[in-house]
Design an enzyme around this catalytic site. Sequence first.
Site, PDB file in Angstrom:
ATOM      1  N   TRP A 101       0.822  -1.214   0.000  1.00  0.00           N
ATOM      2  CA  TRP A 101       0.000   0.000   0.000  1.00  0.00           C
ATOM      3  C   TRP A 101       0.852   1.258   0.000  1.00  0.00           C
ATOM      4  O   TRP A 101       0.468   2.281  -0.566  1.00  0.00           O
ATOM      5  CB  TRP A 101      -0.996  -0.004   1.159  1.00  0.00           C
ATOM      6  CG  TRP A 101      -2.103  -0.995   0.947  1.00  0.00           C
ATOM      7  CD1 TRP A 101      -2.388  -2.088   1.722  1.00  0.00           C
ATOM      8  CD2 TRP A 101      -3.072  -1.000  -0.114  1.00  0.00           C
ATOM      9  NE1 TRP A 101      -3.468  -2.762   1.204  1.00  0.00           N
ATOM     10  CE2 TRP A 101      -3.902  -2.125   0.079  1.00  0.00           C
ATOM     11  CE3 TRP A 101      -3.308  -0.174  -1.223  1.00  0.00           C
ATOM     12  CZ2 TRP A 101      -4.958  -2.441  -0.788  1.00  0.00           C
ATOM     13  CZ3 TRP A 101      -4.361  -0.489  -2.082  1.00  0.00           C
ATOM     14  CH2 TRP A 101      -5.167  -1.614  -1.855  1.00  0.00           C
ATOM     15  N   ASP A 169      -1.395   6.965   6.113  1.00  0.00           N
ATOM     16  CA  ASP A 169      -2.481   6.109   5.636  1.00  0.00           C
ATOM     17  C   ASP A 169      -2.778   5.156   6.791  1.00  0.00           C
ATOM     18  O   ASP A 169      -2.008   4.241   7.070  1.00  0.00           O
ATOM     19  CB  ASP A 169      -2.050   5.342   4.384  1.00  0.00           C
ATOM     20  CG  ASP A 169      -3.112   4.347   3.912  1.00  0.00           C
ATOM     21  OD1 ASP A 169      -4.178   4.238   4.568  1.00  0.00           O
ATOM     22  OD2 ASP A 169      -2.871   3.666   2.887  1.00  0.00           O
ATOM     23  N   LYS A 193     -12.676  -1.082   7.110  1.00  0.00           N
ATOM     24  CA  LYS A 193     -11.906  -1.982   7.961  1.00  0.00           C
ATOM     25  C   LYS A 193     -12.275  -1.822   9.437  1.00  0.00           C
ATOM     26  O   LYS A 193     -12.570  -2.792  10.104  1.00  0.00           O
ATOM     27  CB  LYS A 193     -10.414  -1.771   7.724  1.00  0.00           C
ATOM     28  CG  LYS A 193     -10.020  -2.398   6.384  1.00  0.00           C
ATOM     29  CD  LYS A 193      -8.851  -1.778   5.704  1.00  0.00           C
ATOM     30  CE  LYS A 193      -8.725  -2.385   4.294  1.00  0.00           C
ATOM     31  NZ  LYS A 193      -7.856  -1.614   3.425  1.00  0.00           N
TER      32      LYS A 193
HETATM   33  C1  LIG Z   1      -7.328  -1.293   2.230  1.00  0.00           C
HETATM   34  C2  LIG Z   1      -6.240  -0.334   2.173  1.00  0.00           C
HETATM   35  C3  LIG Z   1      -6.140   0.628   1.160  1.00  0.00           C
HETATM   36  C4  LIG Z   1      -7.121   0.700   0.010  1.00  0.00           C
HETATM   37  O1  LIG Z   1      -8.327   1.150   0.469  1.00  0.00           O
HETATM   38  P1  LIG Z   1      -9.557   1.459  -0.525  1.00  0.00           P
HETATM   39  O2  LIG Z   1     -10.515   2.128   0.417  1.00  0.00           O
HETATM   40  O3  LIG Z   1     -10.036   0.151  -1.040  1.00  0.00           O
HETATM   41  O4  LIG Z   1      -9.083   2.361  -1.593  1.00  0.00           O
HETATM   42  C5  LIG Z   1      -5.113   1.533   1.222  1.00  0.00           C
HETATM   43  N1  LIG Z   1      -4.214   1.509   2.209  1.00  0.00           N
HETATM   44  C6  LIG Z   1      -4.266   0.593   3.190  1.00  0.00           C
HETATM   45  C7  LIG Z   1      -3.231   0.599   4.264  1.00  0.00           C
HETATM   46  C8  LIG Z   1      -5.271  -0.359   3.204  1.00  0.00           C
HETATM   47  O5  LIG Z   1      -5.327  -1.271   4.178  1.00  0.00           O
END
Ligand SMILES: *Cc1c(COP(=O)(O)O)cnc(C)c1O
Length: 357
Positions: A101, A169, A193
């Site tokens: 990511w 993030d 999540k």
């Molecule tokens: C799941 C995830 C993403 C992507 O998220 P989306 O909402 O599907 O765009 C980005 N960064 C991390 C750390 C993630 O766990």
Amino acid sequence: MTVYNFSAGPAMLPKPVLAQIKEDIPSFQNSGMSVMEISHRSNLFDNVIADAENDLRELMQIPDNYKVLFLQGGATLQFTAMPMNLATQYNRIGLIDTGHWSIRAGEEAEKIGTEVETIATSKQYHYHQLPEDIDDGNQYDYIHLTTNNTIEGTAFTKLPQTNQTLVGDMSSNFLAQQYKVADFGAIYAGAQKNLGIAGLTVVIVRDDLIGKKKLPSMLDYQLLANKNSMLNTPPVFAIYAAGLTLKWLKEIGGIAAMEKINRQKSALLYQFLDQSKLFNNLIKPADRSLTNISFVTGDKKIDRAFIEQAAQRGLVNLKGHRLVGGMRASLYNAMPLAGVTALTDFLDEFEQTQEAK
Ligand SMILES: *Cc1c(COP(=O)(O)O)cnc(C)c1O
């Protein structure tokens, strides 16, 4: 059969949240309409979004000089929006490479012409640990950090030392462990999540970092903040679901109480894996994630058999990400301790059956 869903996202919701949604569906607050049908310009929804913001501010102790935005497009869109809004002085960001990511965040920033310099990486360790130090000698608009690496299973508990602006993030450990918002210039997280359902992304951003240039409206943090995240129709249902999840988290005792439970849950699984002769977690103990725990047997056939038999017991979505294989158990906030106990019990049982073979 009780089903425990170990998916990395979309993930489990707290049972009381589901029950409340069910109760609210036919008629939200005696309006005669479900929350999916009400206007985002109604008083009913004004209260929903204001409560969600206030509860989030209270839970994370967000300082007043930070804006809270409820957006769409997932965390992935923020890979673009963040450099558009924040990388305005140097047009350059520093990237801490901790796996998939983080790399994706860099790739998307490059597409809009932002210079991306990898200032730390743990690639040489196959991302089984975090980078030891960062090189922040150059000037960056911000340094991008993935607080929890959903696929690899590492997480920052202590943030890297730097005087430059950090952007996090936090998609996979948002509200799961304590971070100080003031340590970041901005934080973003997809909701699916730890905060509810897909379709909502939260951005928390310090107000002096935004409004530096004209941008397409839906990507302009300043404009979105001015419009209280309602420049266009917001994801009403997802914001409502997030609001319920935040209320649930407050009842549990907030993020500190939640982190304690999450430490207990993850310790139970790590302890099992560390003594197991069949299952292995490869992550350096100090860098282990509380929310995403991957493990392998080293034999793909055994992995497959385990995943299949676990599913028959109601322990579902344990298949690891295709990039790393094996198994992954995501223990987000909504996963109860009982789910982790059920998993370790079955891991133990499976291992003994293998030994007997
Ligand atoms: C799941 C995830 C993403 C992507 O998220 P989306 O909402 O599907 O765009 C980005 N960064 C991390 C750390 C993630 O766990």
